[in-house]
Design a protein around this motif. Structure first.
Motif, short mmCIF file in Angstrom:
data_model
loop_
_atom_site.label_atom_id
_atom_site.label_comp_id
_atom_site.label_asym_id
_atom_site.label_seq_id
_atom_site.Cartn_x
_atom_site.Cartn_y
_atom_site.Cartn_z
N ALA A 101 -42.45 5.44 -19.45
CA ALA A 101 -42.71 4.05 -19.09
C ALA A 101 -42.43 3.13 -20.28
O ALA A 101 -41.83 2.06 -20.13
CB ALA A 101 -44.15 3.89 -18.61
N HIS A 102 -42.85 3.53 -21.47
CA HIS A 102 -42.62 2.71 -22.66
C HIS A 102 -41.14 2.63 -23.00
O HIS A 102 -40.61 1.55 -23.30
CB HIS A 102 -43.41 3.25 -23.85
CG HIS A 102 -43.49 2.29 -24.98
ND1 HIS A 102 -44.45 1.32 -25.07
CD2 HIS A 102 -42.69 2.13 -26.07
CE1 HIS A 102 -44.25 0.60 -26.16
NE2 HIS A 102 -43.19 1.08 -26.79
N LEU A 103 -40.45 3.76 -22.93
CA LEU A 103 -39.02 3.78 -23.24
C LEU A 103 -38.23 2.94 -22.23
O LEU A 103 -37.33 2.19 -22.60
CB LEU A 103 -38.53 5.23 -23.26
CG LEU A 103 -37.28 5.55 -24.06
CD1 LEU A 103 -37.37 5.11 -25.50
CD2 LEU A 103 -36.99 7.04 -24.00
N ALA A 104 -38.60 3.04 -20.95
CA ALA A 104 -37.92 2.26 -19.91
C ALA A 104 -38.15 0.76 -20.10
O ALA A 104 -37.25 -0.04 -19.84
CB ALA A 104 -38.40 2.70 -18.53
N ALA A 105 -39.32 0.39 -20.57
CA ALA A 105 -39.65 -1.03 -20.74
C ALA A 105 -39.06 -1.62 -22.02
O ALA A 105 -39.07 -2.85 -22.18
CB ALA A 105 -41.17 -1.21 -20.77
N HIS A 106 -38.54 -0.78 -22.89
CA HIS A 106 -37.99 -1.25 -24.17
C HIS A 106 -36.59 -0.67 -24.38
O HIS A 106 -36.44 0.35 -25.07
CB HIS A 106 -38.93 -0.87 -25.32
CG HIS A 106 -40.27 -1.50 -25.20
ND1 HIS A 106 -41.31 -0.92 -24.49
CD2 HIS A 106 -40.74 -2.67 -25.67
CE1 HIS A 106 -42.36 -1.71 -24.55
NE2 HIS A 106 -42.05 -2.78 -25.25
N PRO A 107 -35.57 -1.31 -23.82
CA PRO A 107 -34.21 -0.77 -23.90
C PRO A 107 -33.63 -0.72 -25.31
O PRO A 107 -32.58 -0.10 -25.52
CB PRO A 107 -33.39 -1.69 -22.99
CG PRO A 107 -34.21 -2.92 -22.83
CD PRO A 107 -35.63 -2.52 -23.01
N ASP A 108 -34.30 -1.33 -26.28
CA ASP A 108 -33.84 -1.29 -27.67
C ASP A 108 -34.31 -0.04 -28.40
O ASP A 108 -33.88 0.23 -29.51
CB ASP A 108 -34.34 -2.52 -28.42
CG ASP A 108 -35.87 -2.62 -28.41
OD1 ASP A 108 -36.48 -2.37 -27.34
OD2 ASP A 108 -36.45 -2.95 -29.46
N LEU A 109 -35.18 0.75 -27.76
CA LEU A 109 -35.72 1.95 -28.41
C LEU A 109 -34.87 3.18 -28.09
O LEU A 109 -34.50 3.41 -26.94
CB LEU A 109 -37.15 2.22 -27.96
CG LEU A 109 -38.21 1.19 -28.35
CD1 LEU A 109 -39.57 1.60 -27.82
CD2 LEU A 109 -38.24 0.98 -29.87
N ALA A 110 -34.61 3.98 -29.11
CA ALA A 110 -33.91 5.25 -28.93
C ALA A 110 -34.87 6.35 -28.54
O ALA A 110 -34.51 7.27 -27.82
CB ALA A 110 -33.20 5.65 -30.22
N LEU A 111 -36.12 6.24 -29.03
CA LEU A 111 -37.07 7.31 -28.77
C LEU A 111 -38.49 6.82 -28.95
O LEU A 111 -38.73 5.80 -29.61
CB LEU A 111 -36.82 8.50 -29.70
CG LEU A 111 -37.13 8.29 -31.18
CD1 LEU A 111 -38.50 8.84 -31.54
CD2 LEU A 111 -36.08 8.96 -32.02
N VAL A 112 -39.40 7.57 -28.36
CA VAL A 112 -40.82 7.37 -28.60
C VAL A 112 -41.43 8.73 -28.92
O VAL A 112 -41.00 9.76 -28.41
CB VAL A 112 -41.56 6.71 -27.40
CG1 VAL A 112 -41.10 5.28 -27.20
CG2 VAL A 112 -41.39 7.52 -26.13
N CYS A 113 -42.42 8.69 -29.80
CA CYS A 113 -43.17 9.89 -30.13
C CYS A 113 -44.65 9.54 -30.08
O CYS A 113 -45.01 8.36 -30.01
CB CYS A 113 -42.78 10.45 -31.50
SG CYS A 113 -42.92 9.28 -32.85
N GLY A 114 -45.48 10.54 -30.09
CA GLY A 114 -46.93 10.32 -30.01
C GLY A 114 -47.65 11.17 -31.03
O GLY A 114 -47.07 11.65 -31.99
#
Length: 191
Positions: A101-114
């Motif tokens: 959901a976060h990656l889809a909402a932020h098209p400028d991001l290559a990746l998310v980690c937690g």
């Protein structure tokens, strides 16, 4: 429509840890690829029984985790997202939905980690130090560890991981992603 989510798992002789890893992804991803680097414990067969597409890494060439990850990524078609995870790690329930959901909402991001956690931080000083090291600041990040949800288009745009790196492949990849204009984000979520 939400992007498709695939997963690439790498490992060698992970046994029960691999079973837990694959089970944590079952039903949460479209395609599950397991790249095995010469296991002798039956891991490839177990992964196949659990529905993973198994890729046997060519062990006549020197091993690197980066080369294993690239071999798995090469099995994926199209765009979308890919959860990259080591075979000794299980993905916590809810992580993939939150991350996607976060990656889809932020098209400028290559990746998310937690937040990655050590299963038994009290078992040794080494375990405690790993658990502390993985507790990185939430928000914009310069790098990720081996487990993250990636945008496939971003990975492909920079040529994936550098096969020849025996360590530090994630920070190096993240450096190239940032230089190409992509962002990296650490979510306040268990991974």
């Amino acid at each position: 429509m939400a992007p498709a989510i695939d997963a690439v798992v790498i490992g060698r002789n992970e046994g029960a840890r691999l079973v837990a890893c694959l089970a944590s992804l079952a039903g949460r991803v479209r395609h599950l690829v397991y790249v095995d680097s010469g296991s002798t414990d039956g891991s490839p067969g177990e992964a196949a029984r659990m529905g993973a597409r198994v890729v046997a890494l060519d062990m006549t060439r020197p091993f690197t985790a980066a080369r294993a990850r690239n071999a798995g990524l090469a099995m994926l078609q199209g765009d979308g997202f890919v959860q990259v995870v080591d075979g000794d790690c299980a993905v916590v329930p809810g992580w993939i939905d939150t991350a996607a959901a976060h990656l889809a909402a932020h098209p400028d991001l290559a990746l998310v980690c937690g937040r990655r956690r050590e299963v038994a931080p009290e078992a040794s000083v080494y375990n405690r130090l790993c658990d502390r090291e993985w507790d990185t600041p939430v928000g914009p990040a310069t790098a990720c560890g081996g487990d993250a949800l990636f945008r496939l288009a971003a990975l492909r745009a920079v040529g994936g991981y550098r096969d020849d790196l025996i360590a530090g492949e994630e920070p190096e990849l993240c450096l190239r992603l940032r230089r190409a204009g992509w962002g990296i984000w650490r979510l306040e979520a268990e991974m």
